[in-house]
Design a protein around this motif. Structure first.
Motif, PDB file in Angstrom:
ATOM      1  N   GLN A 237       0.833  -1.221   0.000  1.00  0.00           N
ATOM      2  CA  GLN A 237       0.000   0.000   0.000  1.00  0.00           C
ATOM      3  C   GLN A 237       0.860   1.260   0.000  1.00  0.00           C
ATOM      4  OE1 GLN A 237      -3.279   0.676   2.514  1.00  0.00           O
ATOM      5  NE2 GLN A 237      -4.193  -1.341   2.259  1.00  0.00           N
TER       6      GLN A 237
ATOM      7  N   LEU B 286      -5.609  -6.796  -4.287  1.00  0.00           N
ATOM      8  CA  LEU B 286      -6.581  -5.812  -3.790  1.00  0.00           C
ATOM      9  C   LEU B 286      -5.893  -4.622  -3.124  1.00  0.00           C
ATOM     10  CD1 LEU B 286      -9.300  -8.148  -2.207  1.00  0.00           C
ATOM     11  CD2 LEU B 286      -9.508  -6.756  -4.278  1.00  0.00           C
ATOM     12  N   ASN B 287      -4.648  -4.840  -2.689  1.00  0.00           N
ATOM     13  CA  ASN B 287      -3.922  -3.775  -1.987  1.00  0.00           C
ATOM     14  C   ASN B 287      -2.917  -3.042  -2.868  1.00  0.00           C
ATOM     15  OD1 ASN B 287      -4.553  -3.636   1.131  1.00  0.00           O
ATOM     16  ND2 ASN B 287      -4.779  -5.768   0.503  1.00  0.00           N
TER      17      ASN B 287
ATOM     18  N   GLN C 271      -5.077   2.653   2.740  1.00  0.00           N
ATOM     19  CA  GLN C 271      -6.434   2.223   3.105  1.00  0.00           C
ATOM     20  C   GLN C 271      -6.348   1.120   4.155  1.00  0.00           C
ATOM     21  OE1 GLN C 271      -5.776   2.228  -0.553  1.00  0.00           O
ATOM     22  NE2 GLN C 271      -6.302   4.384  -0.332  1.00  0.00           N
TER      23      GLN C 271
ATOM     24  N   GLU D 234      -8.298   0.033   6.333  1.00  0.00           N
ATOM     25  CA  GLU D 234      -9.480  -0.813   6.555  1.00  0.00           C
ATOM     26  C   GLU D 234      -9.442  -2.084   5.707  1.00  0.00           C
ATOM     27  OE1 GLU D 234      -9.435   2.117   5.073  1.00  0.00           O
ATOM     28  OE2 GLU D 234     -10.417   1.859   3.118  1.00  0.00           O
ATOM     29  N   LYS D 235      -8.701  -2.023   4.580  1.00  0.00           N
ATOM     30  CA  LYS D 235      -8.623  -3.211   3.709  1.00  0.00           C
ATOM     31  C   LYS D 235      -7.939  -4.394   4.381  1.00  0.00           C
ATOM     32  CE  LYS D 235      -8.494  -1.170  -0.913  1.00  0.00           C
ATOM     33  NZ  LYS D 235      -7.612  -0.971  -2.076  1.00  0.00           N
TER      34      LYS D 235
ATOM     35  N   THR E 156      -9.636  -8.009   8.789  1.00  0.00           N
ATOM     36  CA  THR E 156     -10.517  -9.104   8.367  1.00  0.00           C
ATOM     37  C   THR E 156     -11.398  -9.611   9.503  1.00  0.00           C
ATOM     38  OG1 THR E 156      -8.668 -10.609   8.766  1.00  0.00           O
ATOM     39  CG2 THR E 156      -9.041  -9.936   6.482  1.00  0.00           C
TER      40      THR E 156
END
Ligand code: NAI
Ligand code: MN
Ligand code: ZN
Length: 337
Positions: A178, A204-205, A302, A304-305, A308
């Motif tokens: 990230q 996704l990151n 981000q 929050e990603k 889990t």
């Protein structure tokens, strides 16, 4: 107050302890949220050579200041804060050159002194960093893991000309990905891991390409594609990785390691000098909290990603079990106090 204590390796208890009072120069935080890290598990399982028992674990914690010790301005009561786990002396050589993370008298909160898996914790006032209201509680709890990425990146100095290779797509690899993407804007990010679900998280990151290197030779795979990594972060930390990273790095590349294995590995001067590689190591963070808080304020990362799972602290045993056993689906697990 209730505290999560490792009594001896393997024995985790939620213990009733007397409420801690801030000493001179300290504040007390009423903790509301804390993140589980691999190093908490290492202390739980007796694999951390620095830990003394019994120990309240936890070094990723967020809450409000509810009391201050002598010499600390009472106006700080009520501040929303995250705690920097690095407690340093302030006058040794590393402290004098801005590297308190390797202070000669280093005390890491949750390792050398009691940590943040507790309803209350005391720590030096300067270790409590104010979080703006624009950063929600859960994201604020993630500041510390991002400081690890900030610290290693500060050594590697990544930029738009760089092709980055990240080994490992666990929490540390993902915070690094990230940062490389959102903060440093590197040209391309390649991520290697052994677990497909984690590689999906890497995409996704911010990873551009991912590779499961369980059964393939990473160096040949990169060569086939004409990729020469110029910045390499080892967030998997197996001792065999550094020799491989040296062999597949571009000339003038920088390599960052963060592992603590005591096993040797074989590297040659020629492999390093012929390409004038720079090899850095990174431990914890050196005053990186303000930097990461501004990354979050500016939405460059981000956090929050990565979250889990969340559990009330009373379910800490279940939370630890999921964290230890389900690497496919689990990244950051938060405990709520
Ligand atoms: P993790 O165990 O969740 O993630 C490591 C990942 O690396 C796993 O997904 C695993 O499948 C992968 N992996 C293992 N061997 C590999 C290989 N040969 N090639 C590619 N991938 C491989 O751990 P986490 O929490 O992300 O931390 C990573 C490492 O960083 C740990 O070793 C930890 O001790 C270290 N660490 C160091 C810190 C420092 O300040 N120096 C701070 C925090 C963690
Ligand atoms: Mn951590
Ligand atoms: Zn010091």
């Amino acid at each position: 107050m209730k505290s999560i204590t490792i009594q001896t390796p393997g024995k985790l208890e939620i213990e009733e302890r007397p409420l801690v009072n801030p000493q001179a120069g300290e504040v007390r935080i009423k903790v509301s949220s804390a993140g589980i890290c691999g190093s908490d598990v290492h202390i739980y399982r007796g694999h951390n050579p620095f830990a003394k028992y019994p120990r309240v674990i936890g070094h990723e914690f967020f809450g409000h200041i509810d009391a201050v010790g002598e010499g600390v301005d009472a106006s700080r009561i009520g501040e929303r804060v995250v705690g920097d786990p690095v407690v340093s002396c302030g006058h040794c050589y590393p402290c004098s050159v801005g590297r308190p993370n390797v202070c000669a008298e280093l005390q890491v909160i949750g390792v050398h002194r009691d940590g943040g898996f507790s309803e209350f914790i005391t720590l030096p006032a300067k270790n409590a960093h104010v979080v703006p209201d624009s950063i929600p509680d859960n994201e604020a709890t993630m500041v510390e893991p991002f400081t690890i990425a900030a610290n290693i990146c500060s050594q590697l100095n990544p930029g738009p000309l760089d092709t980055a290779l990240v080994y490992g797509a666990g929490p540390m690899g993902l915070t690094s990905i990230q940062a490389l993407r959102g903060v440093y804007g590197v040209k391309e990010i390649i991520v290697a891991d052994r677990i497909d679900e984690r590689l999906a998280m890497a995409e996704l990151n911010g990873a551009d390409r991912v590779i499961n290197n369980t059964n393939i030779d990473l160096k040949s795979w990169l060569e086939e594609k004409g990729i020469r990594p110029t910045v390499i972060i080892d967030a998997a930390c197996h001792p065999a990785i550094l020799p491989e990273a040296i062999s597949l790095a571009s000339p003038a590349a920088r390599i960052g390691i963060m592992g603590f294995s005591s096993d040797p590995c074989v590297i040659s001067q020629q492999g390093i000098t012929s390409k004038e590689l720079s090899i850095f190591s990174s431990r914890l963070n050196s005053n990186r909290f303000p930097q990461v808080i501004s990354w979050m304020t500016e939405k460059k990362v981000q956090p929050e990603k990565l979250i889990t799972h969340q559990y009330p602290y009373t379910e800490v045993l279940e939370a630890m079990k999921i964290f230890e056993e389900d690497q496919k689906h689990c990244c950051k697990v938060l405990l709520k106090f």
